[in-house]
Design a protein around this motif. Structure first.
Motif, PDB file in Angstrom:
ATOM      1  N   GLU A  64       0.831  -1.204   0.000  1.00  0.00           N
ATOM      2  CA  GLU A  64       0.000   0.000   0.000  1.00  0.00           C
ATOM      3  C   GLU A  64       0.866   1.254   0.000  1.00  0.00           C
ATOM      4  O   GLU A  64       0.604   2.200  -0.748  1.00  0.00           O
ATOM      5  N   LYS A  65       1.904   1.256   0.820  1.00  0.00           N
ATOM      6  CA  LYS A  65       2.818   2.407   0.869  1.00  0.00           C
ATOM      7  C   LYS A  65       3.550   2.577  -0.452  1.00  0.00           C
ATOM      8  O   LYS A  65       3.741   3.699  -0.930  1.00  0.00           O
ATOM      9  N   LEU A  66       3.964   1.462  -1.046  1.00  0.00           N
ATOM     10  CA  LEU A  66       4.659   1.521  -2.333  1.00  0.00           C
ATOM     11  C   LEU A  66       3.755   2.112  -3.409  1.00  0.00           C
ATOM     12  O   LEU A  66       4.178   2.965  -4.188  1.00  0.00           O
ATOM     13  N   GLU A  70       4.487   5.484  -5.478  1.00  0.00           N
ATOM     14  CA  GLU A  70       4.531   5.485  -6.942  1.00  0.00           C
ATOM     15  C   GLU A  70       3.635   6.581  -7.503  1.00  0.00           C
ATOM     16  O   GLU A  70       4.000   7.264  -8.467  1.00  0.00           O
ATOM     17  N   GLN A  71       2.460   6.774  -6.889  1.00  0.00           N
ATOM     18  CA  GLN A  71       1.552   7.829  -7.335  1.00  0.00           C
ATOM     19  C   GLN A  71       2.168   9.207  -7.114  1.00  0.00           C
ATOM     20  O   GLN A  71       2.074  10.092  -7.972  1.00  0.00           O
ATOM     21  N   LYS A  72       2.819   9.401  -5.963  1.00  0.00           N
ATOM     22  CA  LYS A  72       3.464  10.683  -5.671  1.00  0.00           C
ATOM     23  C   LYS A  72       4.599  10.954  -6.658  1.00  0.00           C
ATOM     24  O   LYS A  72       4.758  12.076  -7.139  1.00  0.00           O
ATOM     25  N   VAL A  73       5.389   9.934  -6.949  1.00  0.00           N
ATOM     26  CA  VAL A  73       6.482  10.095  -7.901  1.00  0.00           C
ATOM     27  C   VAL A  73       5.932  10.455  -9.276  1.00  0.00           C
ATOM     28  O   VAL A  73       6.467  11.338  -9.959  1.00  0.00           O
ATOM     29  N   ALA A  74       4.866   9.810  -9.675  1.00  0.00           N
ATOM     30  CA  ALA A  74       4.253  10.106 -10.974  1.00  0.00           C
ATOM     31  C   ALA A  74       3.777  11.556 -11.018  1.00  0.00           C
ATOM     32  O   ALA A  74       3.976  12.253 -12.031  1.00  0.00           O
ATOM     33  N   GLN A  79       4.755  17.170 -12.760  1.00  0.00           N
ATOM     34  CA  GLN A  79       5.007  18.576 -12.446  1.00  0.00           C
ATOM     35  C   GLN A  79       6.331  19.041 -13.028  1.00  0.00           C
ATOM     36  O   GLN A  79       6.425  20.132 -13.596  1.00  0.00           O
ATOM     37  N   ILE A  80       7.350  18.222 -12.901  1.00  0.00           N
ATOM     38  CA  ILE A  80       8.670  18.568 -13.461  1.00  0.00           C
ATOM     39  C   ILE A  80       8.571  18.700 -14.972  1.00  0.00           C
ATOM     40  O   ILE A  80       9.098  19.654 -15.564  1.00  0.00           O
TER      41      ILE A  80
END
Length: 90
Positions: A64-66, A70-74, A79-80
């Motif tokens: 669940e944390k992973l 992954e969603q945050k990184v995406a 944004q970048i």
């Protein structure tokens, strides 16, 4: 852990199925069989059901944390990418 009663039951069954002429040795055989089984099983890397269930729960939480990471990184990558496109246009 393996239930010691099950080991005793297996050893007893082996002893009781021996030919009649060897039944006098059944008690000794049962004891030796139980000892060998216990030694071999203790060498194996078994875990208890409780420990397995705990580790399964830990794995579920880790997944669940992973997924959340992954969603945050995406989102950060998007944004970048958006910032780079804005800088290229400007």
């Amino acid at each position: 852990m393996i239930n010691p009663a099950k080991i005793e039951e297996i050893a007893r069954q082996i002893g009781s199925n021996m030919p009649k002429g060897m039944r006098d040795m059944a008690e000794n055989f049962e004891s030796k069989t139980k000892q060998v089984l216990q030694n071999k099983l203790s060498e194996m890397d078994f875990v208890s059901r409780e420990e397995f269930d705990i580790q399964s729960q830990v794995l579920v939480r880790t997944r669940e944390k992973l997924t959340a990471l992954e969603q945050k990184v995406a989102l950060l990558e998007a944004q970048i990418q958006g910032n780079q496109e804005n800088q290229d246009e400007g």
